[in-house]
Design an enzyme around this catalytic site. Sequence first.
Site, PDB file in Angstrom:
ATOM      1  N   SER A   1       0.836  -1.194   0.000  1.00  0.00           N
ATOM      2  CA  SER A   1       0.000   0.000   0.000  1.00  0.00           C
ATOM      3  C   SER A   1       0.879   1.255   0.000  1.00  0.00           C
ATOM      4  O   SER A   1       1.743   1.395  -0.858  1.00  0.00           O
ATOM      5  CB  SER A   1      -0.966  -0.042   1.189  1.00  0.00           C
ATOM      6  OG  SER A   1      -1.975   0.932   1.064  1.00  0.00           O
TER       7      SER A   1
ATOM      8  N   GLU B   1      -9.136  -4.872  -4.624  1.00  0.00           N
ATOM      9  CA  GLU B   1      -8.509  -3.898  -3.722  1.00  0.00           C
ATOM     10  C   GLU B   1      -9.531  -3.049  -2.954  1.00  0.00           C
ATOM     11  O   GLU B   1      -9.437  -2.878  -1.743  1.00  0.00           O
ATOM     12  CB  GLU B   1      -7.590  -2.962  -4.523  1.00  0.00           C
ATOM     13  CG  GLU B   1      -6.382  -3.624  -5.160  1.00  0.00           C
ATOM     14  CD  GLU B   1      -5.220  -3.806  -4.209  1.00  0.00           C
ATOM     15  OE1 GLU B   1      -5.372  -3.545  -3.012  1.00  0.00           O
ATOM     16  OE2 GLU B   1      -4.150  -4.224  -4.679  1.00  0.00           O
TER      17      GLU B   1
ATOM     18  N   HIS C   1      -7.842  -5.327  -0.391  1.00  0.00           N
ATOM     19  CA  HIS C   1      -6.594  -4.637  -0.076  1.00  0.00           C
ATOM     20  C   HIS C   1      -5.999  -5.203   1.213  1.00  0.00           C
ATOM     21  O   HIS C   1      -6.697  -5.379   2.210  1.00  0.00           O
ATOM     22  CB  HIS C   1      -6.877  -3.147   0.081  1.00  0.00           C
ATOM     23  CG  HIS C   1      -5.659  -2.283   0.146  1.00  0.00           C
ATOM     24  ND1 HIS C   1      -4.780  -2.163  -0.905  1.00  0.00           N
ATOM     25  CD2 HIS C   1      -5.163  -1.494   1.134  1.00  0.00           C
ATOM     26  CE1 HIS C   1      -3.813  -1.330  -0.570  1.00  0.00           C
ATOM     27  NE2 HIS C   1      -4.017  -0.921   0.682  1.00  0.00           N
TER      28      HIS C   1
END
Length: 524
Positions: A204, A327, A428
């Site tokens: 990330s 995600e 995610h």
Amino acid sequence: MSTQFFQEAPGVDTRGPEPVARTAAGAVRGFHDGSVHVWRSIPYAASPAGPNRFSRPQPPVPWDGERDCTEFGEIAPQTMGTMVPVDSGLRMGEDCLWVNVWAPAAAHSEPRPVMVWLHGGAYCLGTAAQGIYDGRKLAETGDVVVVGVNYRLGALGFLDLSSLGREFVPNLGLHDQIAALEWVRDNIAAFGGDPGNVTLFGESSGAGCVTALLTSPPAAGLFHRAIAQSPPATSVFGPERAIGVAGRFLELMDLPRQRVNELLECPIDRIVEAAGILLDEVPLQSPGRLAAAPVVDGDLLPTYPTDRFQQGRSHRVPLMIGTNRDEASLFRLFRSPIMPVTPDAVNAMLKGVAADHPEMSPERIAEITSAYPDLSKPRGALAMSTDAAFRMPAHWVADAHSRHTRTWMYRFDQATPMLKAARVGAGHATELPYVFGNFGTLNHDPTFWLGGRKAAMEVSGRMMRRWLAFAEHGVPAALDGSKHWPPYRESTRATLLIDVADRIVDDPDHDLYTAWGDQVVGFS
């Protein structure tokens, strides 16, 4: 999502003599954790508290005797939230520039590969002390040295206040990470690591830092391979936007410009509180944008990283890069403003992109949106958000980097039955327990309430072996009968789809490429 993401790291094992390593600043004493030696919160820089809170990191202050490095130190000041909950036993504070080290206890005739981890958290949340980032299993499985980096976040690390005065340095979080890499270069041999074989990996915003550092001249030579897991590579801002955000921050601090130096001495809680408001406000007003992110400063980042990639000016180090299939689903689950996940928010994001890129014709925007026939529904909005923030930025980076250096692309598709039922899928950050091998216990991990643990453990084993092989040899070839993973090339765009059974698929996102094109569309 696994509750193990945020559990405390294992406790101290006091059996046998405690491991001691000698750094340039002094000796550090750690503890045993099974077959691995662990050191927590070794300072790689001096405390940046008070007058130094907006300055570049300085070398750590030397100490006499053995420094106790068995407990976590202060974590970077931040506004606690639901997206990245942190163990309540951890303390926030400005003395937060430290690293954790995991090293195999067994003697070894050759220096071991080193893996340096940059945690995620939207540039404003998280810490290297989170249990999911415990590096023991990686160190044990791969006979590598693992380093977790703690660095400044939010207003202190990624808010560019340089327009307010020369005492405010931009990109301090990146400066901290470079200082940590310099510490690794100068000290990791004392822990059995090879300073000539360092893999920088992150997820990330941590992966966004990896892609930024891949184009940063001061970072050259400090790492020799890179892994970027779900990098928001286009979330890098220009000076004009930074000036506006800095002005709004002063308003929230209730400070006129002539009193800006009070930021150097006011209680840190005031800064954290104002930053928390700002960090929520910006993505709500301008969907797709963050308040705190790397900025083009003409020095550490000479220009936008994606431009540097396309100019062929990224560092010549092998790269693994990829995204998760779903995600955006996690942001919908937590109702986080960080990503636009509703049709209205996505439409606002598209209007902002068009305003940022006047060279883009209305026809081009229409061509992109045509790839999302369900854009008026939540499913279509999630797909668009995923691709704008993560999928396409990763592909643009891979296309450019692969022109001069070996690159591998993956897509993480694995999801347990519970995550599928919760409509999270391969959301995610859901790959993190697979990479670190840190799943929750049988009774406390809701990820496995509907089964799937055995398959997940097998997927994790393959991923860990590929990540470790890449760290050691620069090629993610798991020597265990796993499917061959060919390098990524623009002509084929071969991608490893990670699932219960791995597959190699050429150009699995072909329709996206056709719609978005190869011109980078970012949030500047």
